[in-house]
Design a protein around this motif. Structure first.
Motif, PDB file in Angstrom:
ATOM      1  N   LYS A   1       0.824  -1.207   0.000  1.00  0.00           N
ATOM      2  CA  LYS A   1       0.000   0.000   0.000  1.00  0.00           C
ATOM      3  C   LYS A   1       0.857   1.255   0.000  1.00  0.00           C
ATOM      4  O   LYS A   1       0.541   2.246  -0.701  1.00  0.00           O
ATOM      5  CB  LYS A   1      -0.912  -0.014   1.224  1.00  0.00           C
ATOM      6  N   TYR A   2       1.941   1.246   0.766  1.00  0.00           N
ATOM      7  CA  TYR A   2       2.815   2.422   0.845  1.00  0.00           C
ATOM      8  C   TYR A   2       4.034   2.306  -0.068  1.00  0.00           C
ATOM      9  O   TYR A   2       5.017   3.026   0.092  1.00  0.00           O
ATOM     10  CB  TYR A   2       3.258   2.629   2.298  1.00  0.00           C
ATOM     11  N   GLU A   3       3.966   1.350  -1.024  1.00  0.00           N
ATOM     12  CA  GLU A   3       4.959   1.199  -2.106  1.00  0.00           C
ATOM     13  C   GLU A   3       6.355   0.840  -1.590  1.00  0.00           C
ATOM     14  O   GLU A   3       7.364   1.300  -2.112  1.00  0.00           O
ATOM     15  CB  GLU A   3       5.008   2.463  -2.961  1.00  0.00           C
ATOM     16  N   PHE A   4       6.393   0.014  -0.542  1.00  0.00           N
ATOM     17  CA  PHE A   4       7.671  -0.527  -0.095  1.00  0.00           C
ATOM     18  C   PHE A   4       7.970  -1.798  -0.884  1.00  0.00           C
ATOM     19  O   PHE A   4       7.065  -2.447  -1.420  1.00  0.00           O
ATOM     20  CB  PHE A   4       7.629  -0.858   1.402  1.00  0.00           C
ATOM     21  N   ASP A   5       9.253  -2.141  -0.952  1.00  0.00           N
ATOM     22  CA  ASP A   5       9.650  -3.364  -1.647  1.00  0.00           C
ATOM     23  C   ASP A   5       9.209  -4.591  -0.845  1.00  0.00           C
ATOM     24  O   ASP A   5       9.365  -4.646   0.379  1.00  0.00           O
ATOM     25  CB  ASP A   5      11.167  -3.411  -1.838  1.00  0.00           C
ATOM     26  N   VAL A   6       8.659  -5.568  -1.544  1.00  0.00           N
ATOM     27  CA  VAL A   6       8.275  -6.836  -0.923  1.00  0.00           C
ATOM     28  C   VAL A   6       8.770  -7.984  -1.792  1.00  0.00           C
ATOM     29  O   VAL A   6       9.040  -7.800  -2.984  1.00  0.00           O
ATOM     30  CB  VAL A   6       6.735  -6.946  -0.749  1.00  0.00           C
ATOM     31  N   VAL A   7       8.874  -9.151  -1.187  1.00  0.00           N
ATOM     32  CA  VAL A   7       9.292 -10.326  -1.949  1.00  0.00           C
ATOM     33  C   VAL A   7       8.137 -10.776  -2.842  1.00  0.00           C
ATOM     34  O   VAL A   7       6.970 -10.415  -2.618  1.00  0.00           O
ATOM     35  CB  VAL A   7       9.711 -11.480  -1.009  1.00  0.00           C
ATOM     36  N   SER A   8       8.458 -11.552  -3.848  1.00  0.00           N
ATOM     37  CA  SER A   8       7.426 -12.055  -4.749  1.00  0.00           C
ATOM     38  C   SER A   8       6.477 -12.984  -4.005  1.00  0.00           C
ATOM     39  O   SER A   8       6.814 -13.517  -2.941  1.00  0.00           O
ATOM     40  CB  SER A   8       8.067 -12.810  -5.920  1.00  0.00           C
ATOM     41  N   LYS A   9       5.298 -13.194  -4.562  1.00  0.00           N
ATOM     42  CA  LYS A   9       4.292 -14.012  -3.888  1.00  0.00           C
ATOM     43  C   LYS A   9       4.768 -15.454  -3.642  1.00  0.00           C
ATOM     44  O   LYS A   9       4.546 -15.995  -2.549  1.00  0.00           O
ATOM     45  CB  LYS A   9       2.988 -14.016  -4.690  1.00  0.00           C
ATOM     46  N   PRO A  10       5.421 -16.124  -4.609  1.00  0.00           N
ATOM     47  CA  PRO A  10       5.897 -17.488  -4.340  1.00  0.00           C
ATOM     48  C   PRO A  10       6.890 -17.562  -3.177  1.00  0.00           C
ATOM     49  O   PRO A  10       6.824 -18.480  -2.358  1.00  0.00           O
ATOM     50  CB  PRO A  10       6.565 -17.905  -5.662  1.00  0.00           C
ATOM     51  N   ILE A  11       7.808 -16.600  -3.098  1.00  0.00           N
ATOM     52  CA  ILE A  11       8.781 -16.580  -1.997  1.00  0.00           C
ATOM     53  C   ILE A  11       8.075 -16.293  -0.679  1.00  0.00           C
ATOM     54  O   ILE A  11       8.398 -16.885   0.363  1.00  0.00           O
ATOM     55  CB  ILE A  11       9.879 -15.527  -2.253  1.00  0.00           C
TER      56      ILE A  11
END
Length: 391
Positions: A203-213
């Motif tokens: 929501k606040y545009e932070f980096d996240v890992v991909s859904k599979p990971i």
């Protein structure tokens, strides 16, 4: 291949956080092999966690002290002294447990606050102030136990804190049902929190890992939680010591990650001068952290006294060093500003695992100290190398 590279990058970037978990798993697997399967038995894991309880509680508090660039050497004998006071109140004054425990916790807060006052307001270096406390509380233990040497605690309710288990509402296939349900609730809460945290970052545009990971992370952590629950449920279920550790972890994790005070603690640890310029009261934070340390020392003393079912003249000996070692093994930085509550507890479990495993193998006490010292040195070397790589 894409996800494998992402996983490698994730581990490399968060090596400080993941390193201790990897080390713990490697150590446990090694002892499991060397002891022919005895190490990972339900009884042994239950005893291991119970034996680590009083150090884990101390490690959480001393982790915060180190985060703000201080140290506390008095916590071991403070824990032992307050444990002796608890025994005296129970056995000589016949006070009920539900009154004794709050009194001991309040005394711990007062003792920690006194240290915090000396450090934050008077300006005495923490090493000197807490060394003075070390000597004072050492003498206080001897004074409190001088008549009998050992104060036997004959109180089932109090002793259950260190040796008892949560009640069983029923058994299913030989497993403790209430413990299974608590474990399930814990897993569901973890999954919910992880998903909510991921959504907030997106929501606040932070980096996240991909859904599979992300799903792999959920499955891995949930699997470990389920396995530990299964192990403990196969013996007597969750002990009260484990429940207390979990409560301490949840409360302090929330404080350090979700509150203004928590952010101020890490700000002070990262750069006290900059924190002061931004309006943060460094002395107030120092006072609060030492007060918290005193309360956790009191809780540690209660756990230790309840586990031994007695208060002795030697209670608290080397507790502070074990707790400091656990905090460093758990990833706290000697430079301040870095450290996690979960890491401190994992560090305590790592040190307890080493001791437990070596005892099962019949390793002498002298090599045990040397090996644990080596592990501590490696943890600090790892911290220094990690900071250099990021610099």
């Amino acid at each position: 291949m894409k996800y494998i590279n992402e996983l490698k990058g994730l581990v490399k970037h968060n090596i400080r956080d993941y390193g201790m978990y990897i080390a713990l798993i490697v150590i446990m697997i090694t002892f499991q092999i060397l002891t022919n399967g005895l190490f990972m038995s339900s009884r042994n894991i239950s005893n291991l966690l119970d034996s680590a309880g009083y150090i884990a509680v101390l490690a959480v508090g001393v982790m915060l002290v180190i985060v703000i660039r201080h140290i506390d050497l008095s916590i071991g004998f403070l824990a032992g002294f307050l444990g002796a006071i608890a025994a005296i109140l129970l056995m000589q004054f016949n006070m009920p447990v539900f009154i004794v425990i709050p009194i001991i916790l309040i005394l711990g807060i007062c003792a920690g606050s006194a240290t915090g006052f000396l450090v934050a307001k008077v300006g005495i270096p923490a090493f000197v102030a807490t060394l003075a406390g070390w000597l004072i509380y050492r003498g206080a233990i001897l004074l409190a136990t001088e008549k009998s040497g050992t104060i036997i605690v004959d109180n089932d309710a109090f002793n259950a804190i260190g040796n008892g288990y949560i009640p069983s509402i029923a058994e299913v296939g030989g497993f403790h049902l209430l413990s299974l349900l608590l474990g399930l609730v814990g897993i569901l809460f973890y999954i919910y929190s992880a998903i909510k945290n991921r959504r907030n970052k997106i929501k606040y545009e932070f980096d996240v890992v991909s859904k599979p990971i992300f799903i792999l992370q959920l499955l891995f952590v949930s699997g470990i939680m389920a396995y530990i629950t299964w192990l403990l449920s196969g013996y007597n279920g969750f002990s009260w010591t484990v429940i207390i550790i979990l409560v301490v972890v949840l409360v302090y994790h929330f404080i350090t990650t979700k509150t203004v005070i928590g952010r101020h603690i890490y700000s002070v640890g990262s750069n006290p001068e900059a924190a002061h310029l931004t309006g943060i009261s460094v002395s107030k934070i120092t006072f609060l952290v030492f007060g918290s340390m005193g309360m956790l020392s009191a809780l540690s003393g209660i756990l230790f006294t309840a586990r031994l079912q007695s208060a002795t003249t030697t209670a608290g000996t080397l507790f502070e060093l074990d707790a400091i070692a656990a905090a460093f093994v758990g990833g706290v930085s000697a430079a301040g500003g870095v450290g996690k509550v979960t890491g401190a507890v994992i560090g305590a479990i790592v040190m307890a695992t080493l001791t437990n495993g070596m005892n099962l193998l019949g390793v002498g006490i002298a090599p045990q100290y040397m090996i644990r010292g080596g592990v501590l040195a490696l943890a600090v070397i790892f911290d220094v190398m990690t900071r250099k790589q990021r610099a």
